[in-house]
Design an enzyme around this catalytic site. Structure first.
Site, PDB file in Angstrom:
ATOM      1  N   TYR A 136       0.643  -1.131   0.018  1.00  0.00           N
ATOM      2  CA  TYR A 136      -0.066  -0.032  -0.251  1.00  0.00           C
ATOM      3  C   TYR A 136       0.781   1.123  -0.004  1.00  0.00           C
ATOM      4  O   TYR A 136       0.759   2.220  -0.833  1.00  0.00           O
ATOM      5  CB  TYR A 136      -0.839   0.009   1.112  1.00  0.00           C
ATOM      6  CG  TYR A 136      -1.692   1.185   1.368  1.00  0.00           C
ATOM      7  CD1 TYR A 136      -2.950   1.351   0.661  1.00  0.00           C
ATOM      8  CD2 TYR A 136      -1.649   1.838   2.383  1.00  0.00           C
ATOM      9  CE1 TYR A 136      -3.981   2.121   0.911  1.00  0.00           C
ATOM     10  CE2 TYR A 136      -2.510   3.004   2.591  1.00  0.00           C
ATOM     11  CZ  TYR A 136      -3.587   3.076   1.874  1.00  0.00           C
ATOM     12  OH  TYR A 136      -4.610   3.939   2.105  1.00  0.00           O
TER      13      TYR A 136
ATOM     14  N   LYS B 293       0.784   4.176  -2.738  1.00  0.00           N
ATOM     15  CA  LYS B 293       0.350   5.316  -2.543  1.00  0.00           C
ATOM     16  C   LYS B 293       1.311   6.541  -2.946  1.00  0.00           C
ATOM     17  O   LYS B 293       1.024   7.780  -3.436  1.00  0.00           O
ATOM     18  CB  LYS B 293       0.042   5.565  -0.968  1.00  0.00           C
ATOM     19  CG  LYS B 293      -1.343   4.922  -0.659  1.00  0.00           C
ATOM     20  CD  LYS B 293      -2.694   5.270  -1.398  1.00  0.00           C
ATOM     21  CE  LYS B 293      -3.835   5.141  -0.917  1.00  0.00           C
ATOM     22  NZ  LYS B 293      -4.948   5.556  -1.732  1.00  0.00           N
TER      23      LYS B 293
HETATM   24  P1  NAI Z   1     -13.890   2.931   1.845  1.00  0.00           P
HETATM   25  O1  NAI Z   1     -13.335   1.623   1.801  1.00  0.00           O
HETATM   26  O2  NAI Z   1     -14.988   3.410   2.635  1.00  0.00           O
HETATM   27  O3  NAI Z   1     -13.930   3.361   0.345  1.00  0.00           O
HETATM   28  C1  NAI Z   1     -13.260   3.103  -0.719  1.00  0.00           C
HETATM   29  C2  NAI Z   1     -14.434   2.626  -1.697  1.00  0.00           C
HETATM   30  O4  NAI Z   1     -13.431   2.184  -2.808  1.00  0.00           O
HETATM   31  C3  NAI Z   1     -15.284   1.414  -1.545  1.00  0.00           C
HETATM   32  O5  NAI Z   1     -16.660   1.766  -1.485  1.00  0.00           O
HETATM   33  C4  NAI Z   1     -15.160   0.376  -2.266  1.00  0.00           C
HETATM   34  O6  NAI Z   1     -16.037  -0.206  -2.810  1.00  0.00           O
HETATM   35  C5  NAI Z   1     -14.433   1.337  -3.596  1.00  0.00           C
HETATM   36  N1  NAI Z   1     -13.431   0.543  -4.446  1.00  0.00           N
HETATM   37  C6  NAI Z   1     -12.491  -0.498  -3.867  1.00  0.00           C
HETATM   38  N2  NAI Z   1     -12.012  -0.896  -5.295  1.00  0.00           N
HETATM   39  C7  NAI Z   1     -12.735  -0.293  -6.107  1.00  0.00           C
HETATM   40  C8  NAI Z   1     -12.538  -0.646  -7.558  1.00  0.00           C
HETATM   41  N3  NAI Z   1     -11.545  -1.222  -8.142  1.00  0.00           N
HETATM   42  N4  NAI Z   1     -13.322   0.522  -8.398  1.00  0.00           N
HETATM   43  C9  NAI Z   1     -14.074   1.176  -7.785  1.00  0.00           C
HETATM   44  N5  NAI Z   1     -14.347   1.187  -6.566  1.00  0.00           N
HETATM   45  C10 NAI Z   1     -13.458   0.798  -5.763  1.00  0.00           C
HETATM   46  O7  NAI Z   1     -12.387   3.679   2.370  1.00  0.00           O
HETATM   47  P2  NAI Z   1     -12.126   5.049   2.648  1.00  0.00           P
HETATM   48  O8  NAI Z   1     -11.305   5.103   4.039  1.00  0.00           O
HETATM   49  O9  NAI Z   1     -13.222   6.402   2.272  1.00  0.00           O
HETATM   50  O10 NAI Z   1     -10.984   5.511   1.539  1.00  0.00           O
HETATM   51  C11 NAI Z   1     -10.778   6.302   0.592  1.00  0.00           C
HETATM   52  C12 NAI Z   1      -9.438   6.548   0.063  1.00  0.00           C
HETATM   53  O11 NAI Z   1      -8.810   7.219   0.896  1.00  0.00           O
HETATM   54  C13 NAI Z   1      -8.715   5.336  -0.260  1.00  0.00           C
HETATM   55  O12 NAI Z   1      -7.918   5.551  -1.553  1.00  0.00           O
HETATM   56  C14 NAI Z   1      -7.763   5.151   1.034  1.00  0.00           C
HETATM   57  O13 NAI Z   1      -6.746   4.234   0.639  1.00  0.00           O
HETATM   58  C15 NAI Z   1      -7.431   6.513   1.108  1.00  0.00           C
HETATM   59  N6  NAI Z   1      -7.111   6.605   2.621  1.00  0.00           N
HETATM   60  C16 NAI Z   1      -7.990   6.547   3.615  1.00  0.00           C
HETATM   61  C17 NAI Z   1      -7.603   6.800   4.794  1.00  0.00           C
HETATM   62  C18 NAI Z   1      -8.589   6.965   6.106  1.00  0.00           C
HETATM   63  O14 NAI Z   1      -7.964   7.235   7.169  1.00  0.00           O
HETATM   64  N7  NAI Z   1      -9.693   6.789   5.847  1.00  0.00           N
HETATM   65  C19 NAI Z   1      -6.238   7.320   5.301  1.00  0.00           C
HETATM   66  C20 NAI Z   1      -5.309   7.232   4.262  1.00  0.00           C
HETATM   67  C21 NAI Z   1      -5.642   7.036   2.767  1.00  0.00           C
END
Ligand code: NAI
Length: 737
Positions: free
Chosen positions: A162, A166
């Site tokens: 990851y 990133k």
């Molecule tokens: P989340 O899991 O709630 O949202 C991610 C969404 O992406 C999910 O709804 C999932 O269905 C969708 N997804 C996964 N694979 C996919 C694909 N191939 N095509 C289309 N959609 C897909 O996670 P969150 O926390 O909202 O994360 C959003 C972004 O922020 C991610 O990239 C995560 O790595 C990044 N991030 C989040 C942090 C946090 O504290 N929540 C920290 C650092 C980064």
């Protein structure tokens, strides 16, 4: 004014939950049409469902917003963008947010763990963004967000796959920011922290609940708004706090000796210095990064002359005097902005002695004059902020005593007449540092832009008394040299008195040095009374030339160079002696009462009266393209030999108006040091373009791309069509003419 996204089409990937959902809702609430993409997987990338995206679309619509769902994986980037085009006809914003986790300690990371993470985060962001790119470029607007993570920036146990993906996205964003800049396509990266299903396994529940996604979304919205000019930035954001990150680099250490091989032992012995972040620099571009290394090469070359024998830095006498050219040269000062209205232009004109006594001064003193203009030498004012705000003292390698600094020389060149109001941005670079024995000379190059377009260039030459003797070179090819006047009686002399309050008035234009107003401060500097600003006498001399030889027409002014020799006291009279040699007016300025020369080796370069200046042409109703050719002509004069080397071709132009040939031009970048002339080439041009005046302007201003113009028949090309690519060298940067 609140930030609206009315008319904008926004794609948020992975918007079925967590952060993405919050972005989608926030964009829609402010009028955007939103594509809610989500594959509906579990956190590890397993499964698939349309429910997640549908639910968010329903939420948006229930509130009266515009949204459509897309259920494709980000690995099908084209399909996501196609959904935007089908539903709303364009794409303005892409928020790359979709993501999954497959955390494992590094040893246990399988090929699949690695590949899936790279595919969804890094490759997915690449594919979606590439599909949107040309649409954004063509419409000259686009905003892209990459979602990185603190795990990538700092590393995190169990997240090798990851972290790599990133930070890969940050690298991608860095280059997109550069490639998109001139098309108003900006790309920024965020490292968010928020409670979501991705973080609920690693954070305690109350933290998950309180770190709300709504504390992240406002940053994303701002970065994606047309008002926001941020590009290539990296931000950490969470809990309602936002901070910006940048790279820092230690001063470093040269560990090799000339003509000796470089050894690991030398690296070991200098390790503390290599890693010492005292006075660290903050390189922001590859050029800045490389520059310091290249300067090491030239420094090592010159080492023989100074008899260095140990490691370069230790041997350099520079470290003793506080001046270290290899560190200082190429350093950029923090950019400064300068906002002004006609008030500042008028105040400046009064400051350099203009008066309503003289009726033709009114165009510089009264904003209601039909030809109200800004004096050309006002061009020094926006650029001096870099110096005034103590920028020089922050430059590594310039540890100098600022009480010993004198303004030695000044060069100013205008690329177009100055506006009478607006916002200008100046970027200053240490162009060179010279060792004059009794002192050091710092050459500071300042480029001043208005909305991205270069308006003027200043070179400040600053003399630091007592800072010489560090073994540096005495001269620089970067210095704009002063030129002695011809040895004959001057062709014209103008005498003009300064007033007792001239310095008190001039300082209001922004030079607040107490030396010019405070008697006790002046006494400390060894002066009987406060002295006039050198740049004030400079302004007097320049306007004398403008009146005498250019009928007070600021568009005739091209450049000025002066060397400051002696101070002038407010109240003394200035005698400007002028010699005309073609378009160059040599000047020497004396104090009439004492006959002392105060400005020497000075000159003003004018544009010829008949030469096409933008104003004359637009007023004269000529072809619009003449403007561009006039500018090309000027550039060839300045850079001809360099362009001939690069291009080596003759370009013929036929500009048509109402279907008839209205002008012919030859850009000769093959012979001598290049030339531009009106009319066809005497021999055979390597390539000839035929284009209407209007279409020519569209292409030059970047409104139509040349290939499109060619394929649609607007631009006809005869001869070696491949050469047209080289035109970029001469046409670029004319975009905003
Ligand atoms: P989340 O899991 O709630 O949202 C991610 C969404 O992406 C999910 O709804 C999932 O269905 C969708 N997804 C996964 N694979 C996919 C694909 N191939 N095509 C289309 N959609 C897909 O996670 P969150 O926390 O909202 O994360 C959003 C972004 O922020 C991610 O990239 C995560 O790595 C990044 N991030 C989040 C942090 C946090 O504290 N929540 C920290 C650092 C980064």
């Amino acid at each position: 004014m609140s930030l609206s996204f009315e008319g904008r089409v926004v794609l948020v990937t992975g918007a079925g939950g967590g952060l993405g959902r919050e972005y989608a809702l926030a964009f829609a609430e402010r009028g955007a049409s939103v594509i809610v993409n989500d594959l509906g997987t579990d956190t590890k990338g397993g499964g698939k469902s349309s429910a997640a995206a549908d639910k968010v679309v329903e939420e948006i619509r229930a509130k009266g917003g515009k949204a459509v769902a897309n259920y494709d994986s980000v690995e099908d980037g084209e399909k996501l963008i196609q959904t935007a085009l089908d539903a709303f006809g364009r794409i303005d914003v892409v928020v790359n947010n979709a993501g999954i986790l497959r955390d494992r300690s590094f040893a246990r990371t399988s090929d699949l763990d690695w590949d899936l993470i790279q595919r969804i985060h890094l490759r997915g962001s690449f594919l979606v963004t590439r599909a949107a790119w040309n649409h954004m470029k063509n419409q000259k607007f686009g905003r892209i967000i990459m979602t990185a993570s603190a795990a990538g920036i700092y590393g995190n146990f169990g997240q090798a796959n990851y972290s790599a993906a990133k930070l890969g996205m940050l690298g991608l964003a860095n280059t997109l920011a550069i490639e998109g800049r001139k098309y108003n396509v900006h790309c920024n990266t965020i490292a968010p922290v928020a409670g979501s299903r991705l973080t609920e396994t690693v954070m305690p529940p109350d933290l998950v609940a309180s770190l709300k996604p709504e504390y992240v979304a406002p940053l994303v919205l701002w970065l994606c708004h047309e008002q926001c000019q941020e590009n290539g930035g990296l931000f950490e954001v969470g809990a309602g706090w936002i901070g910006k990150l940048r790279w820092e680099r230690s001063q470093g250490q040269i560990v090799r000796k000339k003509n000796k091989s470089m050894t690991p032992e030398a690296v070991r012995d200098q390790w503390d210095k290599i890693c010492d972040f005292t006075d660290a620099t903050k390189p922001a571009t590859v050029q800045e990064s490389l520059q310091s290394m290249v300067s090491v090469l030239s420094r090592m070359e010159s080492e023989d002359q100074v008899g260095a024998n140990s490691t370069a830095a230790a041997a350099s006498p520079a470290s003793a005097s506080g001046i270290n050219p290899s560190m200082a040269v190429g350093q950029k000062l923090p950019p400064t902005t300068f906002s002004f209205t006609h008030t500042q232009c008028i105040l400046y004109a009064l400051g350099v002695g203009m008066s309503t006594k003289d009726p033709d001064h009114l165009r510089f003193l009264y904003e209601g004059s039909p030809d109200f203009s800004c004096l050309p030498t006002f061009g020094v004012i926006p650029s001096q902020a870099a110096m005034m705000e103590g920028g020089l003292s922050s430059v590594p390698g310039l540890n100098i005593d600022f009480t010993q600094v004198l303004h030695g020389e000044q060069y100013l060149e205008l690329y177009k007449p100055l506006p009478t109001s607006g916002k200008l941005t100046s970027e200053a670079t240490i162009a060179d540092v010279l060792d004059k024995g009794s002192g050091a000379v710092i050459l500071l190059d300042v480029h001043t832009y208005s909305g991205g377009e270069l308006v003027c260039y200043n070179q400040f030459s600053v003399f630091v008394v007592g800072a010489g003797g560090f073994g540096g070179k005495r001269t620089s090819e970067k210095a704009k040299a002063s030129v002695p006047p011809p040895k004959r009686a001057p062709d014209a002399v103008v005498i003009d008195s300064t007033t007792r309050d001239q310095a008190a008035l001039y300082r209001l234009s922004g030079d607040w040095n107490p030396l010019h107003i405070d008697p006790s401060f002046a006494a400390m500097g060894g002066f009987k009374a406060p002295i006039l600003h050198g740049l004030c006498s400079f302004g007097f001399a320049a306007r004398h030339v403008l009146k005498q030889f250019a009928n007070n027409d600021p568009s005739r002014f091209k450049a000025i160079k002066v060397r400051f020799v002696k101070p002038v006291m407010p109240g003394q009279s200035l005698q400007t002696e002028m010699w005309k040699e073609g378009n160059r007016i040599h000047i020497q300025c004396k104090v009439k009462e004492t006959d002392a020369v105060v400005l020497a080796g000075a000159y003003v370069d004018l544009h010829g009266a008949s030469e096409a200046s933008p104003e004359n042409l637009t007023q004269g109703g000529g072809l619009q393209s003449e403007l561009v050719f006039a500018e090309i002509g000027r550039r060839i004069k300045d850079l001809g030999s360099e362009l001939v080397k690069k291009v080596n071709a003759v370009f013929g132009w036929e500009i048509t108006k109402d279907g008839k040939t209205a002008a012919q031009w030859t850009i000769d970048l093959k012979n001598g040091s290049g030339s531009l002339h009106k009319g066809p080439y005497s021999g055979k041009a390597d390539v000839t373009f035929t284009v209407s005046d209007e279409d020519f302007m569209e292409v030059v201003q970047g409104k139509v791309n040349p290939q499109k113009a060619f394929f649609s028949g607007k631009l006809k090309v005869r001869g070696n069509i491949m050469l047209s690519q080289k035109l970029e060298v001469i046409l670029k940067d004319y975009a905003k003419l």
